[in-house]
Design a protein around this motif. Structure first.
Motif, PDB file in Angstrom:
ATOM      1  N   GLU A 471       0.835  -1.211   0.000  1.00 36.06           N
ATOM      2  CA  GLU A 471       0.000   0.000   0.000  1.00 36.06           C
ATOM      3  C   GLU A 471       0.874   1.266   0.000  1.00 36.06           C
ATOM      4  O   GLU A 471       0.583   2.220  -0.711  1.00 36.06           O
ATOM      5  CB  GLU A 471      -0.927   0.008   1.209  1.00 36.06           C
ATOM      6  N   ASN A 472       1.932   1.256   0.801  1.00 35.68           N
ATOM      7  CA  ASN A 472       2.845   2.406   0.845  1.00 35.68           C
ATOM      8  C   ASN A 472       3.490   2.661  -0.512  1.00 35.68           C
ATOM      9  O   ASN A 472       3.656   3.812  -0.936  1.00 35.68           O
ATOM     10  CB  ASN A 472       3.918   2.196   1.906  1.00 35.68           C
ATOM     11  N   LYS A 473       3.888   1.575  -1.172  1.00 35.64           N
ATOM     12  CA  LYS A 473       4.497   1.714  -2.488  1.00 35.64           C
ATOM     13  C   LYS A 473       3.507   2.291  -3.499  1.00 35.64           C
ATOM     14  O   LYS A 473       3.857   3.141  -4.331  1.00 35.64           O
ATOM     15  CB  LYS A 473       5.008   0.354  -2.983  1.00 35.64           C
ATOM     16  N   LEU A 474       2.254   1.819  -3.422  1.00 38.92           N
ATOM     17  CA  LEU A 474       1.219   2.345  -4.310  1.00 38.92           C
ATOM     18  C   LEU A 474       0.996   3.837  -4.061  1.00 38.92           C
ATOM     19  O   LEU A 474       0.875   4.640  -4.999  1.00 38.92           O
ATOM     20  CB  LEU A 474      -0.092   1.578  -4.103  1.00 38.92           C
ATOM     21  N   GLU A 475       0.953   4.217  -2.787  1.00 44.14           N
ATOM     22  CA  GLU A 475       0.730   5.624  -2.423  1.00 44.14           C
ATOM     23  C   GLU A 475       1.881   6.512  -2.890  1.00 44.14           C
ATOM     24  O   GLU A 475       1.669   7.652  -3.322  1.00 44.14           O
ATOM     25  CB  GLU A 475       0.554   5.766  -0.901  1.00 44.14           C
ATOM     26  N   GLN A 476       3.094   6.008  -2.790  1.00 41.95           N
ATOM     27  CA  GLN A 476       4.243   6.782  -3.257  1.00 41.95           C
ATOM     28  C   GLN A 476       4.138   7.086  -4.742  1.00 41.95           C
ATOM     29  O   GLN A 476       4.405   8.213  -5.192  1.00 41.95           O
ATOM     30  CB  GLN A 476       5.537   6.019  -2.979  1.00 41.95           C
ATOM     31  N   ARG A 477       3.709   6.061  -5.500  1.00 37.17           N
ATOM     32  CA  ARG A 477       3.567   6.267  -6.950  1.00 37.17           C
ATOM     33  C   ARG A 477       2.434   7.249  -7.251  1.00 37.17           C
ATOM     34  O   ARG A 477       2.542   8.083  -8.166  1.00 37.17           O
ATOM     35  CB  ARG A 477       3.292   4.932  -7.651  1.00 37.17           C
ATOM     36  N   VAL A 478       1.349   7.163  -6.492  1.00 31.38           N
ATOM     37  CA  VAL A 478       0.222   8.085  -6.689  1.00 31.38           C
ATOM     38  C   VAL A 478       0.658   9.514  -6.388  1.00 31.38           C
ATOM     39  O   VAL A 478       0.353  10.451  -7.130  1.00 31.38           O
ATOM     40  CB  VAL A 478      -0.974   7.682  -5.798  1.00 31.38           C
ATOM     41  N   ARG A 479       1.383   9.687  -5.259  1.00 36.24           N
ATOM     42  CA  ARG A 479       1.846  11.019  -4.892  1.00 36.24           C
ATOM     43  C   ARG A 479       2.764  11.599  -5.968  1.00 36.24           C
ATOM     44  O   ARG A 479       2.691  12.773  -6.311  1.00 36.24           O
ATOM     45  CB  ARG A 479       2.584  10.982  -3.552  1.00 36.24           C
ATOM     46  N   LYS A 480       3.636  10.737  -6.477  1.00 34.18           N
ATOM     47  CA  LYS A 480       4.564  11.208  -7.488  1.00 34.18           C
ATOM     48  C   LYS A 480       3.828  11.609  -8.756  1.00 34.18           C
ATOM     49  O   LYS A 480       4.168  12.586  -9.412  1.00 34.18           O
ATOM     50  CB  LYS A 480       5.593  10.119  -7.792  1.00 34.18           C
ATOM     51  N   LYS A 481       2.778  10.864  -9.096  1.00 31.54           N
ATOM     52  CA  LYS A 481       2.023  11.133 -10.311  1.00 31.54           C
ATOM     53  C   LYS A 481       1.139  12.365 -10.181  1.00 31.54           C
ATOM     54  O   LYS A 481       0.869  13.051 -11.159  1.00 31.54           O
ATOM     55  CB  LYS A 481       1.157   9.926 -10.680  1.00 31.54           C
ATOM     56  N   VAL A 482       0.662  12.653  -8.971  1.00 32.26           N
ATOM     57  CA  VAL A 482      -0.342  13.708  -8.799  1.00 32.26           C
ATOM     58  C   VAL A 482       0.124  14.837  -7.880  1.00 32.26           C
ATOM     59  O   VAL A 482       0.076  16.008  -8.239  1.00 32.26           O
ATOM     60  CB  VAL A 482      -1.663  13.112  -8.255  1.00 32.26           C
ATOM     61  N   LYS A 483       0.586  14.496  -6.699  1.00 27.79           N
ATOM     62  CA  LYS A 483       0.874  15.533  -5.718  1.00 27.79           C
ATOM     63  C   LYS A 483       2.071  16.397  -6.107  1.00 27.79           C
ATOM     64  O   LYS A 483       2.065  17.610  -5.925  1.00 27.79           O
ATOM     65  CB  LYS A 483       1.073  14.912  -4.338  1.00 27.79           C
ATOM     66  N   GLU A 484       3.096  15.787  -6.650  1.00 27.69           N
ATOM     67  CA  GLU A 484       4.262  16.560  -7.066  1.00 27.69           C
ATOM     68  C   GLU A 484       3.934  17.524  -8.203  1.00 27.69           C
ATOM     69  O   GLU A 484       4.304  18.710  -8.137  1.00 27.69           O
ATOM     70  CB  GLU A 484       5.414  15.633  -7.446  1.00 27.69           C
ATOM     71  N   PRO A 485       3.216  17.070  -9.247  1.00 27.86           N
ATOM     72  CA  PRO A 485       2.821  18.040 -10.283  1.00 27.86           C
ATOM     73  C   PRO A 485       1.933  19.161  -9.751  1.00 27.86           C
ATOM     74  O   PRO A 485       2.059  20.306 -10.187  1.00 27.86           O
ATOM     75  CB  PRO A 485       2.059  17.171 -11.295  1.00 27.86           C
ATOM     76  N   LEU A 486       1.043  18.854  -8.810  1.00 25.21           N
ATOM     77  CA  LEU A 486       0.210  19.904  -8.226  1.00 25.21           C
ATOM     78  C   LEU A 486       1.071  20.912  -7.467  1.00 25.21           C
ATOM     79  O   LEU A 486       0.822  22.123  -7.515  1.00 25.21           O
ATOM     80  CB  LEU A 486      -0.841  19.286  -7.295  1.00 25.21           C
ATOM     81  N   ALA A 487       2.081  20.404  -6.771  1.00 22.68           N
ATOM     82  CA  ALA A 487       2.999  21.293  -6.056  1.00 22.68           C
ATOM     83  C   ALA A 487       3.791  22.165  -7.034  1.00 22.68           C
ATOM     84  O   ALA A 487       4.160  23.299  -6.716  1.00 22.68           O
ATOM     85  CB  ALA A 487       3.954  20.482  -5.187  1.00 22.68           C
TER      86      ALA A 487
END
Length: 540
Positions: A471-487
């Motif tokens: 689950e942590n690995k999945l969340e890291q990939r999601v954050r990288k795909k979405v949260k970083e571009p939003l930032a």
């Protein structure tokens, strides 16, 4: 360096002035700031006046040598001895590390306009920067804004005194300022240019006895090779030239105030807000006593402070103007008059707020049978670094879009198209299903040997922890795909339009020189800009 231009709609009054709107330009003596024919008119107008050229050049030579100006600047000062010579003037309060970017843009505007006018009129036209060293609002000048934790953070330098003395008199111990300087550069981050830039700035700081001297020396460093002349309005040596004009301001004080009030009311009647507050019986002059600036008001006895704890008769004030002009300073209404008395001003380079307050001064100038100079809107810029430009390209948006609309709308659009895959519900469902199925193994282990229950329980926890790991690995990939571009949208906004206002009003030039090197300044000052009222987008 690459340049684009755009029309910004930030100030209706400035826009009306630049476009020749009759309801705006009627407040000015010269109606077309971008028409070179106005230069010829102003040149002829200035032939009516005389200026203290000898005293002025003596003062400017001494002061500019003190701050380390170049031979080019000294040569420009000597040009002022010629009766036909003119000046383009810009000005600002002293600021730490030169203050916000707009100060640099005023210098560049002043230099470039002077060069263009000299070529057009075929007479000497020199650029002069008027440091408002008389001002005493330290909270406006004692800090630099730096980007930190996704916002604009103020890094302030504490004033040595709470007394309302002029900035020119705010002396400091450079050793006490040095920690502040290191904090600022630390906020900018370490680059290949930082070490040399810090060392040179520390050297200049060490030779500076006040915030105004530090400011003046930095302007000299960056612009004296372009011939920029620097003037400190708070310098007692300059004030020795002002006695006769101070006397005129005292004798005609009521008329000055009434003219200002009438023009302000006219501006308000036209639908614009008053750029300068009207205060009853305001004398528009400061008098210094015990190193504190006291704004004077007219009263039945002559003049007094607002609180009436200081009073002085008109005759006494006139005597002080003759014998001690260094005790006087101007406010926003009388400063342009003093500038007009001292300098052959072809044009004053002004920001949006300055153009608004000059609009209420026409009748004040008329009291002295003078016309206001040409008001030229200063050049306005947004600097775009390579890193920010790459972010813009990755989001398929432009600087123009950011300056007009911000980034929130584009951020929402991007999010809608790149909505993240939900992981939590799926993981919880898998864990629940697995735990339910695992119950069969637990019952089987108990039937075979109850001692296996502990082993089965430990095994379940280990398997569930592996699912948590996934689950942590999945969340890291999601954050990288979405949260970083939003930032990254937020980073674009922070760099180009911090706190929702133009970059030039917030960031400091040293932030960009630290990233791109000192030659950035040479590129900025030497590029052949057009004075056309358009905002310049500069890719550096």
């Amino acid at each position: 360096m690459r340049l684009e231009e755009m029309q910004l709609h930030t100030s209706p009054f400035l826009e009306g002035y630049s476009n020749g709107d009759a309801e705006v330009v009627r407040f000015f003596d010269y109606k077309s700031p971008y028409d070179k024919h106005e230069w010829t008119k102003r040149q002829q107008e200035l032939k009516r006046y005389s200026f203290p050229r000898k005293g002025l050049t003596d003062y400017l030579t001494t002061y500019n040598q003190k701050i380390g100006s170049s031979a080019k600047t000294i040569e420009n000062i000597q040009k002022l001895n010629a009766e036909e010579s003119l000046a383009v003037v810009g000005g600002q309060q002293a600021g730490l590390l030169t203050g916000p970017l707009l100060v640099i843009y005023k210098c560049i505007s002043t230099i470039q306009l002077a060069k263009q006018a000299e070529k057009e009129l075929n007479v000497p036209v020199v650029p002069i920067f008027w440091i408002a060293g008389e001002d005493h609002d330290m909270d406006e000048i004692n800090h630099v804004m730096v980007p930190k934790n996704n916002t604009a953070k103020k890094v302030s330098l504490k004033s040595a005194s709470n007394v309302k003395s002029s900035a020119s008199l705010w002396e400091w111990d450079s050793d006490e300022v040095q920690p502040w300087l290191k904090e600022v550069f630390s906020s900018f981050g370490e680059t290949a240019f930082t070490s040399d830039l810090v060392a040179e700035t520390e050297r200049i700081l060490k030779d500076s006895d006040s915030i105004v001297t530090f400011f003046a020396k930095l302007l000299s460093k960056w612009f004296s090779e372009e011939g920029l002349i620097v003037l400190d309005s708070g310098d007692p040596s300059l004030k020795k030239l002002q006695s006769s004009m101070l006397k005129e301001m005292i004798v005609h004080n009521k008329a000055i105030d009434e003219a200002f009030n009438v023009r302000t009311e006219e501006l308000c009647t036209s639908g614009y807000s008053a750029p300068i507050e009207i205060q009853e019986n305001n004398a528009h002059l400061f008098y210094t006593k015990n190193q504190e600036r006291i704004l004077l008001y007219r009263d039945e006895e002559g003049f007094s402070s607002k609180e009436k704890d200081f009073t002085i008769s008109e005759s006494e004030l006139l005597e002080e103007a003759i014998n001690h002009p260094e005790k006087f300073s101007n406010n926003v209404v009388t400063r342009p008059l003093m500038q007009e008395f001292l300098l052959p001003v072809l044009s004053f380079v002004a920001g949006p707020g300055e153009i608004a307050y000059w609009a209420v001064l026409g009748k004040v100038f008329g009291q002295f049978n003078r016309m206001m100079p040409i008001l030229t809107p200063r050049l306005s810029f947004t600097l775009v670094t390579t890193g920010v430009n790459e972010l813009l390209q990755s989001k398929a948006i432009t600087v123009k879009q950011v300056l007009e609309n911000g980034t929130e709308e584009y951020k929402r659009e991007w999010y809608a198209m790149n909505r993240p895959i939900e992981t939590y519900d799926t993981v919880q469902s898998v864990k629940a299903e697995f735990t339910s199925s695992y119950e069969k193994l637990i019952r089987l282990a108990e039937d075979i040997d109850p001692k296996l229950l502990a082993v089965a329980d430990l095994n379940l926890k280990r398997i569930l922890s592996e699912i948590d790991y996934m689950e942590n690995k999945l969340e890291q990939r999601v954050r990288k795909k979405v949260k970083e571009p939003l930032a990254e949208f937020d980073e674009i906004m922070l760099q180009l339009k911090p706190t929702g206002i133009l970059q030039e009003r917030v960031w400091n030039i040293y932030q960009f020189v630290n990233e791109g090197g000192s030659f950035l300044m040479n590129q900025l000052v030497q590029y052949p800009y057009q004075f056309n009222g358009k905002h310049k987008i500069v890719y550096v």
